[in-house]
Write a protein that holds these residues in place. Structure first.
Motif, PDB file in Angstrom:
ATOM      1  N   ARG A   1       0.854  -1.186   0.000  1.00  0.00           N
ATOM      2  CA  ARG A   1       0.000   0.000   0.000  1.00  0.00           C
ATOM      3  C   ARG A   1       0.886   1.230   0.000  1.00  0.00           C
ATOM      4  O   ARG A   1       1.780   1.356   0.822  1.00  0.00           O
ATOM      5  CB  ARG A   1      -0.905   0.020   1.221  1.00  0.00           C
ATOM      6  CG  ARG A   1      -1.723   1.297   1.348  1.00  0.00           C
ATOM      7  CD  ARG A   1      -2.770   1.239   2.467  1.00  0.00           C
ATOM      8  NE  ARG A   1      -2.427   0.434   3.602  1.00  0.00           N
ATOM      9  CZ  ARG A   1      -1.944   0.918   4.758  1.00  0.00           C
ATOM     10  NH1 ARG A   1      -1.741   2.210   4.903  1.00  0.00           N
ATOM     11  NH2 ARG A   1      -1.681   0.109   5.748  1.00  0.00           N
TER      12      ARG A   1
ATOM     13  N   VAL B   1      -4.624   4.879 -12.062  1.00  0.00           N
ATOM     14  CA  VAL B   1      -5.564   4.754 -10.956  1.00  0.00           C
ATOM     15  C   VAL B   1      -5.532   6.085 -10.214  1.00  0.00           C
ATOM     16  O   VAL B   1      -4.475   6.537  -9.783  1.00  0.00           O
ATOM     17  CB  VAL B   1      -5.185   3.573 -10.036  1.00  0.00           C
ATOM     18  CG1 VAL B   1      -6.074   3.543  -8.806  1.00  0.00           C
ATOM     19  CG2 VAL B   1      -5.284   2.262 -10.807  1.00  0.00           C
TER      20      VAL B   1
ATOM     21  N   HIS C   1     -10.941   7.006 -11.328  1.00  0.00           N
ATOM     22  CA  HIS C   1     -10.789   5.640 -11.862  1.00  0.00           C
ATOM     23  C   HIS C   1     -10.099   4.845 -10.763  1.00  0.00           C
ATOM     24  O   HIS C   1      -8.874   4.733 -10.738  1.00  0.00           O
ATOM     25  CB  HIS C   1      -9.952   5.684 -13.157  1.00  0.00           C
ATOM     26  CG  HIS C   1      -9.846   4.362 -13.844  1.00  0.00           C
ATOM     27  ND1 HIS C   1      -8.653   3.715 -14.020  1.00  0.00           N
ATOM     28  CD2 HIS C   1     -10.784   3.555 -14.399  1.00  0.00           C
ATOM     29  CE1 HIS C   1      -8.844   2.577 -14.661  1.00  0.00           C
ATOM     30  NE2 HIS C   1     -10.132   2.466 -14.902  1.00  0.00           N
ATOM     31  N   LEU C   2     -10.901   4.324  -9.831  1.00  0.00           N
ATOM     32  CA  LEU C   2     -10.369   3.787  -8.577  1.00  0.00           C
ATOM     33  C   LEU C   2      -9.697   2.428  -8.698  1.00  0.00           C
ATOM     34  O   LEU C   2      -8.950   2.033  -7.794  1.00  0.00           O
ATOM     35  CB  LEU C   2     -11.480   3.712  -7.525  1.00  0.00           C
ATOM     36  CG  LEU C   2     -12.044   5.067  -7.066  1.00  0.00           C
ATOM     37  CD1 LEU C   2     -13.207   4.868  -6.104  1.00  0.00           C
ATOM     38  CD2 LEU C   2     -10.957   5.928  -6.437  1.00  0.00           C
ATOM     39  N   THR C   3      -9.919   1.708  -9.793  1.00  0.00           N
ATOM     40  CA  THR C   3      -9.313   0.387  -9.947  1.00  0.00           C
ATOM     41  C   THR C   3      -8.744   0.260 -11.357  1.00  0.00           C
ATOM     42  O   THR C   3      -9.400   0.647 -12.329  1.00  0.00           O
ATOM     43  CB  THR C   3     -10.358  -0.724  -9.704  1.00  0.00           C
ATOM     44  OG1 THR C   3     -10.933  -0.535  -8.406  1.00  0.00           O
ATOM     45  CG2 THR C   3      -9.722  -2.103  -9.763  1.00  0.00           C
ATOM     46  N   SER C   4      -7.523  -0.298 -11.436  1.00  0.00           N
ATOM     47  CA  SER C   4      -6.922  -0.510 -12.761  1.00  0.00           C
ATOM     48  C   SER C   4      -7.790  -1.479 -13.550  1.00  0.00           C
ATOM     49  O   SER C   4      -8.554  -2.272 -12.978  1.00  0.00           O
ATOM     50  CB  SER C   4      -5.493  -1.041 -12.619  1.00  0.00           C
ATOM     51  OG  SER C   4      -5.480  -2.291 -11.946  1.00  0.00           O
TER      52      SER C   4
ATOM     53  N   GLY D   1      -7.495  -4.906 -12.366  1.00  0.00           N
ATOM     54  CA  GLY D   1      -7.838  -5.132 -10.967  1.00  0.00           C
ATOM     55  C   GLY D   1      -6.666  -5.250 -10.009  1.00  0.00           C
ATOM     56  O   GLY D   1      -6.863  -5.446  -8.810  1.00  0.00           O
ATOM     57  N   SER D   2      -5.443  -5.081 -10.482  1.00  0.00           N
ATOM     58  CA  SER D   2      -4.274  -5.273  -9.621  1.00  0.00           C
ATOM     59  C   SER D   2      -3.933  -4.055  -8.767  1.00  0.00           C
ATOM     60  O   SER D   2      -3.222  -4.170  -7.772  1.00  0.00           O
ATOM     61  CB  SER D   2      -3.049  -5.667 -10.451  1.00  0.00           C
ATOM     62  OG  SER D   2      -2.663  -4.603 -11.311  1.00  0.00           O
TER      63      SER D   2
ATOM     64  N   ARG E   1      -5.586  -0.588  -6.778  1.00  0.00           N
ATOM     65  CA  ARG E   1      -6.865  -0.051  -6.305  1.00  0.00           C
ATOM     66  C   ARG E   1      -6.638   1.165  -5.409  1.00  0.00           C
ATOM     67  O   ARG E   1      -5.867   1.125  -4.463  1.00  0.00           O
ATOM     68  CB  ARG E   1      -7.610  -1.131  -5.535  1.00  0.00           C
ATOM     69  CG  ARG E   1      -8.995  -0.744  -5.088  1.00  0.00           C
ATOM     70  CD  ARG E   1      -9.735  -1.917  -4.457  1.00  0.00           C
ATOM     71  NE  ARG E   1      -8.991  -2.553  -3.387  1.00  0.00           N
ATOM     72  CZ  ARG E   1      -9.014  -2.164  -2.110  1.00  0.00           C
ATOM     73  NH1 ARG E   1      -9.739  -1.124  -1.755  1.00  0.00           N
ATOM     74  NH2 ARG E   1      -8.325  -2.809  -1.205  1.00  0.00           N
ATOM     75  N   HIS E   2      -7.340   2.254  -5.721  1.00  0.00           N
ATOM     76  CA  HIS E   2      -7.338   3.482  -4.914  1.00  0.00           C
ATOM     77  C   HIS E   2      -8.474   3.349  -3.912  1.00  0.00           C
ATOM     78  O   HIS E   2      -9.582   2.964  -4.276  1.00  0.00           O
ATOM     79  CB  HIS E   2      -7.570   4.677  -5.834  1.00  0.00           C
ATOM     80  CG  HIS E   2      -7.266   6.016  -5.252  1.00  0.00           C
ATOM     81  ND1 HIS E   2      -7.906   6.508  -4.141  1.00  0.00           N
ATOM     82  CD2 HIS E   2      -6.396   6.966  -5.639  1.00  0.00           C
ATOM     83  CE1 HIS E   2      -7.436   7.716  -3.866  1.00  0.00           C
ATOM     84  NE2 HIS E   2      -6.511   8.027  -4.770  1.00  0.00           N
ATOM     85  N   THR E   3      -8.235   3.681  -2.636  1.00  0.00           N
ATOM     86  CA  THR E   3      -9.273   3.496  -1.613  1.00  0.00           C
ATOM     87  C   THR E   3     -10.264   4.638  -1.543  1.00  0.00           C
ATOM     88  O   THR E   3     -11.230   4.560  -0.789  1.00  0.00           O
ATOM     89  CB  THR E   3      -8.629   3.287  -0.229  1.00  0.00           C
ATOM     90  OG1 THR E   3      -7.832   4.429   0.094  1.00  0.00           O
ATOM     91  CG2 THR E   3      -7.787   2.020  -0.207  1.00  0.00           C
TER      92      THR E   3
ATOM     93  N   ILE F   1      -3.246   3.774  -2.097  1.00  0.00           N
ATOM     94  CA  ILE F   1      -3.334   2.993  -3.329  1.00  0.00           C
ATOM     95  C   ILE F   1      -2.722   1.633  -3.020  1.00  0.00           C
ATOM     96  O   ILE F   1      -1.574   1.546  -2.577  1.00  0.00           O
ATOM     97  CB  ILE F   1      -2.595   3.682  -4.488  1.00  0.00           C
ATOM     98  CG1 ILE F   1      -3.255   5.036  -4.790  1.00  0.00           C
ATOM     99  CG2 ILE F   1      -2.580   2.774  -5.713  1.00  0.00           C
ATOM    100  CD1 ILE F   1      -2.546   5.861  -5.831  1.00  0.00           C
TER     101      ILE F   1
END
Length: 192
Positions: free
Chosen positions: A25, A64, A68-71, A74-75, A77-79, A96
């Motif tokens: 993270r 991300v 656009h919170l997720t690539s 899916g690898s 991810r922004h919270t 992230i």
């Protein structure tokens, strides 16, 4: 044990007991600078935004950020977006999460940036940092303090990149200008 990174310093993302890290993270924290009584009364909220730019060589293949919170794969991810900061030296205001094992093979670099969406310079921000945490156990691996203030509105913070069979992290710490990750692309290119 956390490592305080200096600009340009690199660390391996291998666990201290051996083995590769699987999920990390990148956390960002900040506070609005409060200098003097009058400044506290007139201080505006500061909206810093963390972004992760995924590259295959020198080609941007995904991003991300708060919209656009997720690539796409899916690898990464922004919270979620934090529009006021406040954590400072404590917890993260924005995070992230990167599942290193799921990052597609063609993606060889992930560059982390921070920009002032509201346009304030880093002279108006204090206690700003980014840090890398082993998400599997919560251990802070490295911390990069966004020191020095400055009249810039953005910073290219750090990158994780493939090296040999594993991942490395490099602290970049380069000031830039821009309110969005798109504005920062020309400043990111020399660090690829």
């Amino acid at each position: 044990m956390s490592v305080n990174l200096a600009k340009g310093q690199q660390i391996s993302l291998t666990k201290s007991g051996g083995g590769e890290l699987t999920v990390v993270r990148m956390g960002l924290g900040w506070q609005a600078a409060k200098k003097g009584f009058f400044a506290r009364l007139t201080a505006r909220e500061i909206d810093l935004d963390a972004s992760a730019l995924l590259f295959a060589g020198k080609e941007a293949v995904d991003v991300v950020f708060f919209q656009h919170l997720t690539s796409d794969d899916g690898s990464v991810r922004h919270t979620g977006d934090n529009r006021v900061g406040g954590a400072g030296q404590g917890g993260d205001d924005e995070s992230i999460i990167v599942d290193l094992q799921r990052v597609p093979v063609h993606v060889d670099q992930i560059v982390f940036t921070v920009n002032s969406f509201t346009g304030q310079t880093f002279e108006e921000v204090e206690n700003a940092f980014c840090r890398l945490v082993d998400e599997t156990n919560g251990q802070e691996l490295a911390r990069y303090t966004l020191t020095g203030g400055g009249s810039h509105t953005a910073q290219i913070m750090a990158k994780v990149y493939r090296s040999g069979g594993g991942w490395q992290m490099a602290a970049i710490g380069t000031p830039a200008e821009g309110r969005t990750f798109q504005d920062l692309m020309p400043a990111v290119t020399p660090h690829l």
